[in-house]
Design an enzyme around this catalytic site. Sequence first.
Site, PDB file in Angstrom:
ATOM      1  N   THR A  52       1.507   3.582   2.165  1.00 19.49           N
ATOM      2  CA  THR A  52       2.429   4.634   2.602  1.00 19.49           C
ATOM      3  C   THR A  52       1.768   6.004   2.691  1.00 19.49           C
ATOM      4  O   THR A  52       2.211   6.865   3.446  1.00 19.49           O
ATOM      5  CB  THR A  52       3.633   4.719   1.641  1.00 19.49           C
ATOM      6  OG1 THR A  52       3.155   4.854   0.296  1.00 19.49           O
ATOM      7  CG2 THR A  52       4.480   3.469   1.735  1.00 19.49           C
ATOM      8  N   ARG A  53       0.710   6.225   1.940  1.00 22.10           N
ATOM      9  CA  ARG A  53       0.051   7.520   1.960  1.00 22.10           C
ATOM     10  C   ARG A  53      -0.727   7.763   3.250  1.00 22.10           C
ATOM     11  O   ARG A  53      -1.171   8.885   3.512  1.00 22.10           O
ATOM     12  CB  ARG A  53      -0.888   7.647   0.753  1.00 22.10           C
ATOM     13  CG  ARG A  53      -0.148   7.851  -0.565  1.00 22.10           C
ATOM     14  CD  ARG A  53      -1.010   7.619  -1.766  1.00 22.10           C
ATOM     15  NE  ARG A  53      -2.190   8.468  -1.765  1.00 22.10           N
ATOM     16  CZ  ARG A  53      -3.207   8.324  -2.625  1.00 22.10           C
ATOM     17  NH1 ARG A  53      -3.179   7.355  -3.523  1.00 22.10           N
ATOM     18  NH2 ARG A  53      -4.247   9.133  -2.562  1.00 22.10           N
ATOM     19  N   MET A  54      -0.872   6.742   4.083  1.00 22.31           N
ATOM     20  CA  MET A  54      -1.523   6.925   5.385  1.00 22.31           C
ATOM     21  C   MET A  54      -0.606   7.676   6.349  1.00 22.31           C
ATOM     22  O   MET A  54      -1.076   8.210   7.364  1.00 22.31           O
ATOM     23  CB  MET A  54      -1.911   5.571   5.997  1.00 22.31           C
ATOM     24  CG  MET A  54      -2.883   4.755   5.175  1.00 22.31           C
ATOM     25  SD  MET A  54      -4.487   5.533   4.940  1.00 22.31           S
ATOM     26  CE  MET A  54      -5.214   5.305   6.557  1.00 22.31           C
ATOM     27  N   ARG A  55       0.716   7.699   6.044  1.00 18.72           N
ATOM     28  CA  ARG A  55       1.692   8.353   6.924  1.00 18.72           C
ATOM     29  C   ARG A  55       1.535   7.862   8.365  1.00 18.72           C
ATOM     30  O   ARG A  55       1.373   8.630   9.301  1.00 18.72           O
ATOM     31  CB  ARG A  55       1.519   9.874   6.873  1.00 18.72           C
ATOM     32  CG  ARG A  55       1.668  10.479   5.490  1.00 18.72           C
ATOM     33  CD  ARG A  55       3.114  10.381   4.997  1.00 18.72           C
ATOM     34  NE  ARG A  55       3.303  11.151   3.779  1.00 18.72           N
ATOM     35  CZ  ARG A  55       3.187  10.685   2.532  1.00 18.72           C
ATOM     36  NH1 ARG A  55       2.859   9.393   2.355  1.00 18.72           N
ATOM     37  NH2 ARG A  55       3.396  11.442   1.484  1.00 18.72           N
ATOM     38  N   ASN A  59      -6.928   5.082   0.688  1.00 17.64           N
ATOM     39  CA  ASN A  59      -5.486   5.165   0.489  1.00 17.64           C
ATOM     40  C   ASN A  59      -4.802   6.204   1.352  1.00 17.64           C
ATOM     41  O   ASN A  59      -3.580   6.212   1.452  1.00 17.64           O
ATOM     42  CB  ASN A  59      -5.189   5.456  -0.987  1.00 17.64           C
ATOM     43  CG  ASN A  59      -5.541   4.287  -1.871  1.00 17.64           C
ATOM     44  OD1 ASN A  59      -5.062   3.181  -1.678  1.00 17.64           O
ATOM     45  ND2 ASN A  59      -6.412   4.522  -2.845  1.00 17.64           N
TER      46      ASN A  59
END
Length: 304
Positions: free
Chosen positions: A18-21, A235
């Site tokens: 999710t931190r890749m947006r 991440n």
Amino acid sequence: MASTAPVAVVIMAAGKGTRMRSAVPKVLHTIGGRSLLDHAVAAARGLRPDHLVVVVRHERDAVVAHLSEVAPDAVAADQDETPGTGRAVACGLASLPEDLAGPVVVTSGDVPLLDTATLRALLAQHVERGDAVTLLTTVLDDPTGYGRVVREADGTVSAIVEQRDASPEQRAITEINAGVYVFDAAHLRRALAALGTDNDQGEVYLTDVVADARTAGLPVSALVVADHWLVEGCNDRAQLAELGAELNRRTLERWMGTGVGVVDPAGTWVDVSVELARDVVLEPGVLLRGATRIGEGARVGAYA
């Protein structure tokens, strides 16, 4: 001497990222012209395993479709709703023969600079020592966020403690778990069946297999790598850029070692799949992608 070919490699590629947006699954983001997952598959394939398994969960369909292109021989194993690395590997093992025996390599789909040579060295140590578990570690100045490797007074590995579960003394440890292992298949299957979720996140931790081996009196060891880039995970977008830049630096360094001239390495980008002959010269700003091949003595002009 026992064979140093693993019976199986299990690649964990089930994380959310999710931190890749991004709408693109984390393991499908690319550096050096390959997806993170494809880098992991290439490193694993160099070991010539009998079985290659990729554990998937989030954005399953996209990951499986990509896997069918880059590794059609790999088995896609679905992780169920139980979270954790231990559960991911258990689901991977479930796709393999029940009588599987020998070394099982477990790695991750988001550690793109990990290479076959490092995996081979880890596997060789496992076989030579007759370990139940052999893990890959490195030492970081700032180990924040990583599981710490706990050792006995004599240096033997006793446990891996995730940061969120670690005591202040354990958090001060700078040797970290890289999340890459070789397991004896029989021990791994037995230990995974007994794992619980008694931790801060309520997850099934693969790292608990190490403590289980120690409790059973089975040998455990670690291979410490000095080059932290080999085990650097991805991440977020910033880490993706850092890993891409380091991979490109290494790619250019390798080509320069074979006689390729690179006028401005900082401004030249070459995919890992590109082929360059001796005495090729790359002028500043060159970008070479995909299946590009440059013949001997050719000069590629600036910003081509």
